[in-house]
Motif scaffolding. Structure first.
Motif, PDB file in Angstrom:
ATOM      1  N   ALA A 263       0.766  -1.154  -0.077  1.00  0.00           N
ATOM      2  CA  ALA A 263      -0.078  -0.032   0.188  1.00  0.00           C
ATOM      3  C   ALA A 263       0.822   1.198   0.108  1.00  0.00           C
ATOM      4  CB  ALA A 263      -0.892   0.081   1.134  1.00  0.00           C
ATOM      5  N   CYS A 264       2.022   1.090   0.828  1.00  0.00           N
ATOM      6  CA  CYS A 264       2.880   2.300   0.804  1.00  0.00           C
ATOM      7  C   CYS A 264       3.375   2.669  -0.524  1.00  0.00           C
ATOM      8  CB  CYS A 264       3.939   2.044   2.058  1.00  0.00           C
ATOM      9  SG  CYS A 264       3.368   2.019   3.658  1.00  0.00           S
ATOM     10  N   LYS A 265       4.050   1.603  -1.204  1.00  0.00           N
ATOM     11  CA  LYS A 265       4.451   1.573  -2.651  1.00  0.00           C
ATOM     12  C   LYS A 265       3.312   2.305  -3.621  1.00  0.00           C
ATOM     13  CE  LYS A 265       8.052  -1.595  -2.001  1.00  0.00           C
ATOM     14  NZ  LYS A 265       8.670  -2.904  -2.525  1.00  0.00           N
ATOM     15  N   THR A 266       2.265   1.628  -3.579  1.00  0.00           N
ATOM     16  CA  THR A 266       1.252   2.140  -4.324  1.00  0.00           C
ATOM     17  C   THR A 266       0.813   3.454  -4.298  1.00  0.00           C
ATOM     18  OG1 THR A 266       0.067  -0.104  -4.174  1.00  0.00           O
ATOM     19  CG2 THR A 266      -1.283   1.621  -5.129  1.00  0.00           C
ATOM     20  N   TYR A 267       0.772   4.034  -3.071  1.00  0.00           N
ATOM     21  CA  TYR A 267       0.655   5.563  -2.822  1.00  0.00           C
ATOM     22  C   TYR A 267       1.597   6.259  -2.611  1.00  0.00           C
ATOM     23  CZ  TYR A 267      -4.410   3.617  -2.136  1.00  0.00           C
ATOM     24  OH  TYR A 267      -5.349   3.241  -2.127  1.00  0.00           O
ATOM     25  N   LYS A 268       3.094   5.682  -3.008  1.00  0.00           N
ATOM     26  CA  LYS A 268       4.202   6.427  -2.625  1.00  0.00           C
ATOM     27  C   LYS A 268       4.576   7.157  -1.862  1.00  0.00           C
ATOM     28  CE  LYS A 268       4.286   6.372  -7.883  1.00  0.00           C
ATOM     29  NZ  LYS A 268       4.246   7.245  -9.244  1.00  0.00           N
ATOM     30  N   ILE A 269       4.228   6.542  -0.597  1.00  0.00           N
ATOM     31  CA  ILE A 269       4.602   7.475   0.925  1.00  0.00           C
ATOM     32  C   ILE A 269       6.056   7.618   0.982  1.00  0.00           C
ATOM     33  CG2 ILE A 269       4.061   7.167   3.233  1.00  0.00           C
ATOM     34  CD1 ILE A 269       1.381   5.747   2.675  1.00  0.00           C
ATOM     35  N   PRO A 270       6.611   8.672   1.059  1.00  0.00           N
ATOM     36  CA  PRO A 270       7.688   8.837   1.287  1.00  0.00           C
ATOM     37  C   PRO A 270       8.312   7.902   2.408  1.00  0.00           C
ATOM     38  CG  PRO A 270       6.983  10.832   1.038  1.00  0.00           C
ATOM     39  CD  PRO A 270       5.782   9.974   1.148  1.00  0.00           C
ATOM     40  N   ILE A 271       9.563   7.618   2.566  1.00  0.00           N
ATOM     41  CA  ILE A 271      10.440   6.684   3.581  1.00  0.00           C
ATOM     42  C   ILE A 271       9.674   5.474   3.678  1.00  0.00           C
ATOM     43  CG2 ILE A 271      11.321   6.520   5.876  1.00  0.00           C
ATOM     44  CD1 ILE A 271      11.054   9.975   5.827  1.00  0.00           C
ATOM     45  N   LEU A 272       8.554   5.239   4.155  1.00  0.00           N
ATOM     46  CA  LEU A 272       7.977   4.165   4.439  1.00  0.00           C
ATOM     47  C   LEU A 272       7.833   3.113   3.102  1.00  0.00           C
ATOM     48  CD1 LEU A 272       4.459   5.108   6.292  1.00  0.00           C
ATOM     49  CD2 LEU A 272       7.155   4.315   7.275  1.00  0.00           C
ATOM     50  N   SER A 273       7.752   3.565   1.853  1.00  0.00           N
ATOM     51  CA  SER A 273       7.645   2.785   0.874  1.00  0.00           C
ATOM     52  C   SER A 273       8.957   2.220   0.533  1.00  0.00           C
ATOM     53  CB  SER A 273       7.218   3.629  -0.531  1.00  0.00           C
ATOM     54  OG  SER A 273       7.922   4.697  -0.911  1.00  0.00           O
ATOM     55  N   SER A 274      10.125   2.798   1.130  1.00  0.00           N
ATOM     56  CA  SER A 274      11.348   2.129   0.828  1.00  0.00           C
ATOM     57  C   SER A 274      11.839   1.324   1.638  1.00  0.00           C
ATOM     58  CB  SER A 274      12.333   3.223   0.669  1.00  0.00           C
ATOM     59  OG  SER A 274      12.436   4.153   1.794  1.00  0.00           O
ATOM     60  N   LEU A 275      11.100   1.340   2.974  1.00  0.00           N
ATOM     61  CA  LEU A 275      11.659   0.369   3.996  1.00  0.00           C
ATOM     62  C   LEU A 275      11.533  -1.118   3.602  1.00  0.00           C
ATOM     63  CD1 LEU A 275       9.977   1.807   7.096  1.00  0.00           C
ATOM     64  CD2 LEU A 275      12.423   2.156   6.526  1.00  0.00           C
ATOM     65  N   SER A 276      12.125  -2.106   4.371  1.00  0.00           N
ATOM     66  CA  SER A 276      12.076  -3.523   4.074  1.00  0.00           C
ATOM     67  C   SER A 276      10.904  -4.003   4.861  1.00  0.00           C
ATOM     68  CB  SER A 276      13.222  -4.178   4.782  1.00  0.00           C
ATOM     69  OG  SER A 276      14.313  -3.872   3.977  1.00  0.00           O
ATOM     70  N   VAL A 277      10.387  -5.167   4.040  1.00  0.00           N
ATOM     71  CA  VAL A 277       9.242  -5.569   4.893  1.00  0.00           C
ATOM     72  C   VAL A 277       9.320  -6.152   6.543  1.00  0.00           C
ATOM     73  CG1 VAL A 277       9.630  -7.934   4.053  1.00  0.00           C
ATOM     74  CG2 VAL A 277       7.174  -6.991   4.396  1.00  0.00           C
ATOM     75  N   TRP A 278      10.395  -6.544   6.661  1.00  0.00           N
ATOM     76  CA  TRP A 278      10.695  -7.028   7.989  1.00  0.00           C
ATOM     77  C   TRP A 278      10.583  -5.935   8.821  1.00  0.00           C
ATOM     78  CZ3 TRP A 278      14.831  -4.779  10.242  1.00  0.00           C
ATOM     79  CH2 TRP A 278      15.958  -4.566   9.480  1.00  0.00           C
ATOM     80  N   ALA A 279      10.687  -4.621   8.705  1.00  0.00           N
ATOM     81  CA  ALA A 279      10.802  -3.410   9.393  1.00  0.00           C
ATOM     82  C   ALA A 279       9.437  -3.115   9.975  1.00  0.00           C
ATOM     83  CB  ALA A 279      11.471  -2.170   8.879  1.00  0.00           C
TER      84      ALA A 279
END
Length: 455
Positions: A263-279
């Motif tokens: 969802a973060c990547k779809t809506y291009k949310i800064p910082i969150l969209s680039s985190l690893s899934v395990w975070a």
């Protein structure tokens, strides 16, 4: 993506080969002295044997290319539930009345982490001056391999892949190599340090190093009366198997984490969209565990059961990573790797030895040898060396070390996505400066806590 029955069958068949070599590794550990003396785990022994017998070296076992691709990707996938499970069952109440000593150990461990990062990227920058062509992330593997162990190679790959680094597989191979050097070197040097400390009177509880029990050397306990319990059965199998319950809880959190990340990547949310899934998974598991504790449902979780599940995943992650090591690619970095390993080992010893001797008021050597084992191998390496230096567990080192390690692990896991972002966006020079900053902050904290005296 659609997965057919044939794909699932292929996955099962590839897992059977890894399972076979896990067992072979266990047998070799039990029979060959050099493996016992260096305490190499079965997953590492079996993984290297499969690598040697595979297509890259002897080609005795013609491993299908699709299996090799699966093995290379497996550590990055399996590390997600392993890291997600860290907060589950967590308790920080094991060290009553020793908060200051735990704080000192924590800052010393974090200082060692900063120094290892600085050494790694310092070697990177030094090698670049002599014309070496290194990828941006080279240098991180020292800390990930030494303080993280073989299992951390999957974390490294996952982090680098998340920020779009195309060298993640090479970095995974370098991390595995550094982990092997760190584990073997840490054990051998640790044994040497214990002998030196015993002769100089630095050890409080032995005149000469205690004998390592045979069951630890060979890797299994023959006496059923001495075999430890794998954990409490918190659920009845008439409803759900206890392993299935713990695994389901972990995987549900992983599933939610993937959904949030997508969802973060779809809506291009800064910082969150680039985190690893395990975070995301670790953060969500903290919330889940907090809710379970507040609602009185924490009795359903047993730390040992969780440990058996994550331990199993780590075993397969390690043997998969080692067996898929790209020898040709990794060998291209052999010279800077060896330089990094030697300087890293010396720096780790120096920091831990002298800082621990100066700042720890009780059993400084016992604390130091446990932290040295952890910062060159894994948590259990520290336990092993401590057991040799303090065979009857008379010191307070074990409790202090265990709790400090838990806190340090949580902090370093939280910092790792930042490392990946800094490396990806700003390169190795800024990462080197970042590592110096972590070292400086940790050193100041060590000095401040060291000045606090026993009441």
């Amino acid at each position: 993506m659609h997965m057919s029955g044939g794909d699932l069958t292929g996955l099962l068949q590839s897992m059977t080969l890894l399972s076979l070599f896990l067992i072979i590794g266990m047998v070799l550990r039990a029979k060959i002295k050099i493996f016992q003396n260096t305490f190499l785990p079965a997953s590492v022994i079996g993984g290297f044997l499969l690598l040697i017998l595979g297509p890259q070296v002897l080609n005795v076992i013609p491993i299908p290319e699709s299996w090799s691709v699966t093995y290379a990707a497996m550590p990055g996938v399996l590390i997600v539930p392993v890291v997600a499970a860290v907060p589950l069952g967590l308790s920080l109440k094991e060290n009553d009345g020793r908060t200051l000593e735990v704080a000192k150990c924590f800052w010393i461990m974090l200082l060692a982490t900063g120094v290892q990062l600085a050494v790694g990227f310092g070697v990177h920058l030094g090698a670049a001056l002599f014309g070496a062509d290194l990828y941006d992330g080279f240098g991180w593997e020292l800390n990930m391999g030494f303080a993280g162990g073989h299992g951390s190679a999957g974390t490294l790959a996952n982090l680098l892949e998340a920020v779009g680094a195309d060298y993640w597989e090479t970095a995974q191979g370098v991390a595995i190599t550094m982990a092997t050097i760190g584990l073997v070197g840490g054990i051998l040097i640790g044994m040497f340090l214990i002998n030196v400390a015993a002769r100089k009177g630095y050890t409080h509880f032995l005149d000469k190093p205690g004998a390592i029990p045979a069951d630890i050397r060979i890797g299994y306990e023959k006496d059923p009366a001495k075999q430890k319990s794998a954990g409490r059965e918190t659920t009845h199998s008439s409803s759900i198997d206890v392993l299935a319950f713990h695994l389901a809880l972990i995987l549900v959190v992983c599933g939610v984490s993937y959904m949030i990340l997508n969802a973060c990547k779809t809506y291009k949310i800064p910082i969150l969209s680039s985190l690893s899934v395990w975070a995301f998974a670790m953060a969500i598991m903290f919330i889940v565990w907090y809710i379970m504790c507040k609602t009185g449902m924490d009795y359903l979780v047993d730390g040992k059961i969780k440990g058996r599940i994550t331990g199993t995943m780590t075993e397969y992650a390690v043997i998969a990573a080692v067996s898929s090591l790209n020898l040709k690619t990794v060998s291209a970095y052999l010279a800077p790797m060896l330089v990094m390993a030697v300087i890293g080992m010396i720096a780790t010893w120096a920091i831990l030895w002298y800082i621990s001797k100066w700042t720890l008021k009780d059993d400084w050597f016992e604390h130091m040898i446990a932290m040295f084992g952890m910062n060159t191998g894994v948590f259990l390496t520290g336990i092993l060396l401590l057991r040799i230096a303090d065979p009857d567990s008379k010191s307070c080192a074990l409790a202090d070390y265990s709790l400090a390690y838990t806190i340090c692990g949580l902090v370093t896991f939280a910092l790792m996505p930042t490392y990946a972002q800094v490396i990806s966006a700003q390169g190795p020079v800024i990462m080197f400066l970042y590592a110096l900053g972590i070292s400086a902050v940790s050193l100041v904290a060590v000095i401040l806590t060291g000045k606090l005296k026993k009441e």
